[in-house]
Design a protein around this motif. Structure first.
Motif, short mmCIF file in Angstrom:
data_model
loop_
_atom_site.label_atom_id
_atom_site.label_comp_id
_atom_site.label_asym_id
_atom_site.label_seq_id
_atom_site.Cartn_x
_atom_site.Cartn_y
_atom_site.Cartn_z
N PRO A 53 -57.35 24.28 -88.71
CA PRO A 53 -56.17 23.66 -88.11
C PRO A 53 -55.77 22.36 -88.67
CG PRO A 53 -57.61 23.82 -86.44
CD PRO A 53 -58.36 24.33 -87.71
N HIS A 54 -54.56 22.35 -89.03
CA HIS A 54 -53.85 20.89 -89.65
C HIS A 54 -52.93 20.58 -88.85
CE1 HIS A 54 -52.66 18.42 -92.95
NE2 HIS A 54 -51.31 18.74 -92.92
N VAL A 55 -53.49 19.66 -87.88
CA VAL A 55 -52.47 18.90 -86.79
C VAL A 55 -51.78 17.86 -87.54
CG1 VAL A 55 -52.55 17.69 -84.74
CG2 VAL A 55 -53.87 19.57 -84.95
N VAL A 56 -50.48 18.03 -87.52
CA VAL A 56 -49.73 16.93 -87.98
C VAL A 56 -48.91 15.99 -86.84
CG1 VAL A 56 -49.12 18.33 -90.22
CG2 VAL A 56 -47.70 18.50 -87.99
N LEU A 57 -49.20 16.43 -85.60
CA LEU A 57 -48.36 15.61 -84.74
C LEU A 57 -49.16 15.92 -83.45
CD1 LEU A 57 -46.04 13.67 -83.58
CD2 LEU A 57 -44.81 15.79 -83.14
N SER A 58 -49.38 15.00 -82.56
CA SER A 58 -49.92 15.41 -81.22
C SER A 58 -49.28 14.36 -80.03
CB SER A 58 -51.35 15.24 -81.10
OG SER A 58 -51.99 14.00 -81.70
N PHE A 59 -49.12 14.87 -78.81
CA PHE A 59 -48.62 13.97 -77.77
C PHE A 59 -48.85 14.74 -76.51
CE2 PHE A 59 -45.37 17.15 -79.22
CZ PHE A 59 -44.69 17.32 -78.13
N THR A 60 -48.67 13.94 -75.66
CA THR A 60 -48.73 14.00 -74.02
C THR A 60 -47.41 14.47 -73.48
OG1 THR A 60 -50.69 13.05 -74.00
CG2 THR A 60 -49.82 13.67 -71.80
N TYR A 61 -47.46 15.58 -72.95
CA TYR A 61 -45.92 16.17 -72.29
C TYR A 61 -46.43 16.51 -70.62
CZ TYR A 61 -41.58 18.13 -71.08
OH TYR A 61 -40.32 18.52 -70.52
N ARG A 62 -46.03 15.79 -69.64
CA ARG A 62 -46.10 16.23 -68.28
C ARG A 62 -47.52 16.61 -68.14
NH1 ARG A 62 -41.43 19.95 -66.19
NH2 ARG A 62 -42.71 19.67 -64.29
N GLY A 63 -48.62 15.97 -68.56
CA GLY A 63 -49.94 16.24 -68.25
C GLY A 63 -50.62 17.11 -69.39
N PHE A 64 -49.88 17.71 -70.32
CA PHE A 64 -50.55 18.74 -71.03
C PHE A 64 -50.44 17.80 -72.50
CE2 PHE A 64 -49.19 21.67 -68.02
CZ PHE A 64 -50.01 23.05 -68.25
N TYR A 65 -51.78 18.12 -73.18
CA TYR A 65 -51.83 17.41 -74.70
C TYR A 65 -51.48 18.61 -75.59
CZ TYR A 65 -54.03 14.98 -78.42
OH TYR A 65 -54.40 14.53 -79.70
N LEU A 66 -50.25 18.27 -76.29
CA LEU A 66 -49.88 19.24 -77.37
C LEU A 66 -50.07 18.97 -78.62
CD1 LEU A 66 -46.30 19.54 -75.44
CD2 LEU A 66 -48.38 20.96 -75.47
N GLU A 67 -50.52 19.85 -79.43
CA GLU A 67 -50.87 19.78 -80.95
C GLU A 67 -49.97 20.57 -81.69
OE1 GLU A 67 -55.42 18.33 -81.20
OE2 GLU A 67 -55.24 20.11 -80.01
N LEU A 68 -49.45 19.92 -82.67
CA LEU A 68 -48.45 20.80 -83.50
C LEU A 68 -49.45 20.94 -84.78
CD1 LEU A 68 -45.64 21.61 -84.28
CD2 LEU A 68 -45.22 19.50 -85.13
#
Length: 110
Positions: free
Chosen positions: A39-54
């Motif tokens: 995995p090459h995560v370029v962006l991560s953020f929290t949205y409505r309780g979910f941790y999202l990793e791009l």
């Protein structure tokens, strides 16, 4: 009659008796990954309780994006693969919104 022929099949396999094949055959060289994809995560953020990793990867020179969603009970691929970073983020947020919304007809009373 050979040694162990009267034993059930699972015992013959377990103890290597008879002509049955082994439970765990050795790995063949063709079964190994030549180029594993890390995995090459370029962006991560929290949205409505979910941790999202791009995650960004390339396929035939074309950038592809996937989004992993992690929450309290596990993780899932929210967006399997799109060609735009903006589209991946948009679809990931919609995926979370769908998971958190009540099912259709849940608000109606009989």
């Amino acid at each position: 009659m050979g040694v162990g022929d009267s034993l059930p099949l699972f015992l013959r396999v377990k103890h290597g008796l008879g002509k049955s094949r082994p439970l765990n055959p050795p790995l063949q060289p063709s079964m190994l990954f030549a180029n594993p994809d890390y995995p090459h995560v370029v962006l991560s953020f929290t949205y409505r309780g979910f941790y999202l990793e791009l995650d960004q990867s390339t396929e035939d020179g074309l950038p592809l994006y996937a989004v992993w969603a992690t929450h309290a009970t596990g993780c899932a691929v929210a967006v399997p693969g799109v060609v735009s970073r903006t589209e991946a983020i948009y679809k990931a947020k919609r995926w979370v919104d769908r998971r958190l919304s009540p099912p259709p007809g849940a608000d109606s009373r009989p």
